[in-house]
Design a protein around this motif. Structure first.
Motif, mmCIF file in Angstrom:
data_model
loop_
_atom_site.group_PDB
_atom_site.id
_atom_site.type_symbol
_atom_site.label_atom_id
_atom_site.label_comp_id
_atom_site.label_asym_id
_atom_site.label_seq_id
_atom_site.Cartn_x
_atom_site.Cartn_y
_atom_site.Cartn_z
ATOM 1 N N GLY A 136 -8.529 -5.844 2.692
ATOM 2 C CA GLY A 136 -7.364 -6.365 3.390
ATOM 3 C C GLY A 136 -6.423 -7.118 2.475
ATOM 4 O O GLY A 136 -5.195 -7.017 2.604
ATOM 5 N N GLU A 137 -6.959 -7.873 1.533
ATOM 6 C CA GLU A 137 -6.107 -8.613 0.597
ATOM 7 C C GLU A 137 -5.346 -7.673 -0.331
ATOM 8 O O GLU A 137 -4.260 -7.990 -0.806
ATOM 9 C CB GLU A 137 -6.948 -9.593 -0.224
ATOM 10 C CG GLU A 137 -7.476 -10.769 0.569
ATOM 11 C CD GLU A 137 -6.380 -11.503 1.314
ATOM 12 O OE1 GLU A 137 -5.593 -12.224 0.678
ATOM 13 O OE2 GLU A 137 -6.292 -11.343 2.553
ATOM 14 N N ASN A 139 -4.179 -4.782 0.668
ATOM 15 C CA ASN A 139 -3.178 -4.076 1.477
ATOM 16 C C ASN A 139 -2.953 -4.879 2.760
ATOM 17 O O ASN A 139 -3.431 -4.514 3.831
ATOM 18 C CB ASN A 139 -3.643 -2.652 1.796
ATOM 19 C CG ASN A 139 -2.500 -1.783 2.291
ATOM 20 O OD1 ASN A 139 -1.497 -2.280 2.825
ATOM 21 N ND2 ASN A 139 -2.645 -0.474 2.132
ATOM 22 N N VAL A 140 -2.194 -5.971 2.628
ATOM 23 C CA VAL A 140 -2.001 -6.898 3.748
ATOM 24 C C VAL A 140 -1.260 -6.228 4.901
ATOM 25 O O VAL A 140 -1.596 -6.434 6.075
ATOM 26 C CB VAL A 140 -1.250 -8.151 3.271
ATOM 27 C CG1 VAL A 140 -0.876 -9.050 4.454
ATOM 28 C CG2 VAL A 140 -2.104 -8.927 2.266
ATOM 29 N N ARG A 144 -2.746 -5.950 8.609
ATOM 30 C CA ARG A 144 -2.059 -6.560 9.748
ATOM 31 C C ARG A 144 -1.900 -5.553 10.886
ATOM 32 O O ARG A 144 -2.107 -5.874 12.058
ATOM 33 C CB ARG A 144 -0.699 -7.097 9.313
ATOM 34 C CG ARG A 144 0.011 -7.921 10.381
ATOM 35 C CD ARG A 144 1.270 -8.562 9.835
ATOM 36 N NE ARG A 144 2.260 -7.559 9.442
ATOM 37 C CZ ARG A 144 2.727 -7.418 8.207
ATOM 38 N NH1 ARG A 144 2.278 -8.208 7.224
ATOM 39 N NH2 ARG A 144 3.627 -6.491 7.930
ATOM 40 N N THR A 193 -7.407 -15.543 4.283
ATOM 41 C CA THR A 193 -7.294 -14.093 4.081
ATOM 42 C C THR A 193 -6.685 -13.493 5.336
ATOM 43 O O THR A 193 -6.837 -14.045 6.436
ATOM 44 C CB THR A 193 -8.668 -13.443 3.829
ATOM 45 O OG1 THR A 193 -9.477 -13.573 5.008
ATOM 46 C CG2 THR A 193 -9.371 -14.074 2.641
ATOM 47 N N ILE A 194 -6.025 -12.350 5.197
ATOM 48 C CA ILE A 194 -5.457 -11.682 6.369
ATOM 49 C C ILE A 194 -6.587 -11.242 7.302
ATOM 50 O O ILE A 194 -6.431 -11.240 8.533
ATOM 51 C CB ILE A 194 -4.555 -10.491 5.962
ATOM 52 C CG1 ILE A 194 -3.857 -9.894 7.190
ATOM 53 C CG2 ILE A 194 -5.347 -9.435 5.216
ATOM 54 C CD1 ILE A 194 -2.946 -10.843 7.925
ATOM 55 N N TYR A 195 -7.724 -10.883 6.741
ATOM 56 C CA TYR A 195 -8.888 -10.523 7.551
ATOM 57 C C TYR A 195 -9.310 -11.700 8.425
ATOM 58 O O TYR A 195 -9.500 -11.574 9.641
ATOM 59 C CB TYR A 195 -10.023 -10.099 6.622
ATOM 60 C CG TYR A 195 -11.323 -9.750 7.297
ATOM 61 C CD1 TYR A 195 -11.398 -8.766 8.273
ATOM 62 C CD2 TYR A 195 -12.509 -10.397 6.924
ATOM 63 C CE1 TYR A 195 -12.600 -8.434 8.877
ATOM 64 C CE2 TYR A 195 -13.713 -10.066 7.514
ATOM 65 C CZ TYR A 195 -13.752 -9.093 8.492
ATOM 66 O OH TYR A 195 -14.942 -8.769 9.082
ATOM 67 N N SER A 198 -6.677 -12.569 11.099
ATOM 68 C CA SER A 198 -6.683 -11.607 12.202
ATOM 69 C C SER A 198 -7.880 -11.830 13.117
ATOM 70 O O SER A 198 -7.788 -11.639 14.334
ATOM 71 C CB SER A 198 -6.677 -10.167 11.655
ATOM 72 O OG SER A 198 -7.903 -9.847 11.011
#
Length: 375
Positions: A136-137, A139-140, A144, A193-195, A198
């Motif tokens: 995820g980091e 490919n943010v 998302r 983190t975006i993970y 989310s």
């Protein structure tokens, strides 16, 4: 504001035009009246007795990841092969295709998901589709879309069709300002983190929809999950899977975390058992909608030493990766899962010794069957 919702209890909301016809029925019937009657299992080896009428119809998204096919096998043993549908956007291997129903499903395609749920008369939805922490980091934007937009699609459809929905959360839902040893169910989270962001979003949205509309939303925060039968999928805890494959295949492992990086971990069979028991638990027993579950906590050095009891020549070197080490340093050292133990009887089976012994045995058997060398 969520779109596309059918209210599960008396309330008001904004709907997609195509769902307005459901309003009158939605105001008459609470969501809980439309779900099947769950039977709780307090022990893994206790069989759940259900009749065809009350068997759930289960759809699992992201089913070709680490967890989906194993969970599908367990649920099919309990409810019948045709009642559990695995889905993903990838081509399934032959053994998955022959083991039960599989369909293509893109969680970003709302209309297609709706058709699947309606046509297959789904009553439970297990939402495993997600990009993990390290991937995820990298490919943010994609993370998302999949982790947040895809989540909103399944939540909308769960409301529209009054489903019981399970969405896993993660150790990554905590951040550097969270209590680390142990991390309780309710505390400051603030992931970086975006993970993780989310997943916190998913926890809060599910809880909000439960309290406002009666959605039967259930969520477990998984620690690092360790399995012999799936390859690492881009998570920060994936070293704890790869280290066993390397021990059996080459006898050498280069670890991307420091030797003293302690993280919560769990054998995959305990993870599946926790999920099934939680899905069976009567709502009256649940004081939370999101629970921590725990089994063990170890460092790369500790698991390497335990492996060396079985493979004395095994060597580990350490070359910390900046991205993954930073992520790991922001995560809890241990989980406090006392609420899960109290509310619905959660208890793990595997500790570190049992985990290491089972992983080495399973990987050796798998490589032998495939005709591969074993160290």
């Amino acid at each position: 504001m969520l779109l596309g919702m059918r209210v599960c209890g008396p309330s008001t909301a904004v709907f997609r035009p195509s769902t307005l016809r459901c309003l009158s029925r939605a105001h008459r019937l609470p969501c809980r009246e439309l779900t099947c009657s769950p039977r709780q299992t307090s022990r893994w080896n206790r069989q759940v007795s259900v009749t065809p009428r009350d068997s759930p119809r289960v759809l699992i998204t992201g089913g070709l990841g680490q967890l989906g096919s194993g969970l599908a096998q367990i649920l099919r043993e309990q409810y019948g092969k045709e009642n559990v549908i695995l889905s993903d956007i990838k081509k399934p291997p032959a053994h998955v295709l022959s083991s039960g129903p599989f369909v293509y499903a893109d969680v970003l395609d709302f209309k297609q998901l709706r058709e699947l749920i309606v046509n297959h008369r789904i009553t439970w939805l297990v939402h495993y589709s997600a990009l993990l922490s390290a991937v995820g980091e990298a490919n943010v934007a994609l993370a998302r879309k999949i982790n947040i937009s895809g989540l909103h699609n399944v939540l909308d459809l769960a409301l529209e069709n009054c489903l019981r929905i399970f969405v896993p959360s993660t150790i990554g839902a905590f951040g550097p300002s969270s209590p680390r040893d142990p991390a309780p169910d309710l505390c400051v989270q603030r992931p970086r983190t975006i993970y993780g962001v989310s997943k916190v979003h998913g926890e809060l949205m599910g809880e909000y929809l439960h309290h406002k509309y009666g959605l039967d939303f259930r969520c477990l925060r998984y620690p690092g999950v360790i399995s012999a039968h799936t390859h690492p999928g881009g998570g920060t805890t994936d070293y704890a899977v790869q280290i066993f494959h390397d021990a059996v295949s080459t006898g050498n492992h280069e670890c991307y975390l420091r030797s003293d990086t302690r993280l919560p971990m769990m054998h995959i069979s305990d993870c599946h058992r926790a999920t099934v028991e939680f899905m069976h638990a009567p709502e009256s027993q649940l004081s939370l909608r999101t629970y921590n579950i725990a089994a063990m906590s170890f460092t790369p050095e500790e698991v390497a030493l335990e492996i060396q009891k079985h493979v004395p020549e095994f060597k580990v070197t350490y070359k910390p990766d900046t991205v993954r080490q930073t992520i790991a340093d922001s995560w809890p050292v241990r989980f406090d899962d006392s609420n899960a133990r109290r509310d619905w009887g959660w208890a793990p089976v595997y500790g570190l010794e049992g985990l290491v012994s089972d992983m080495l045995r399973s990987i050796r058997e798998k490589r032998t069957v495939e005709g591969l060398p074993v160290s």
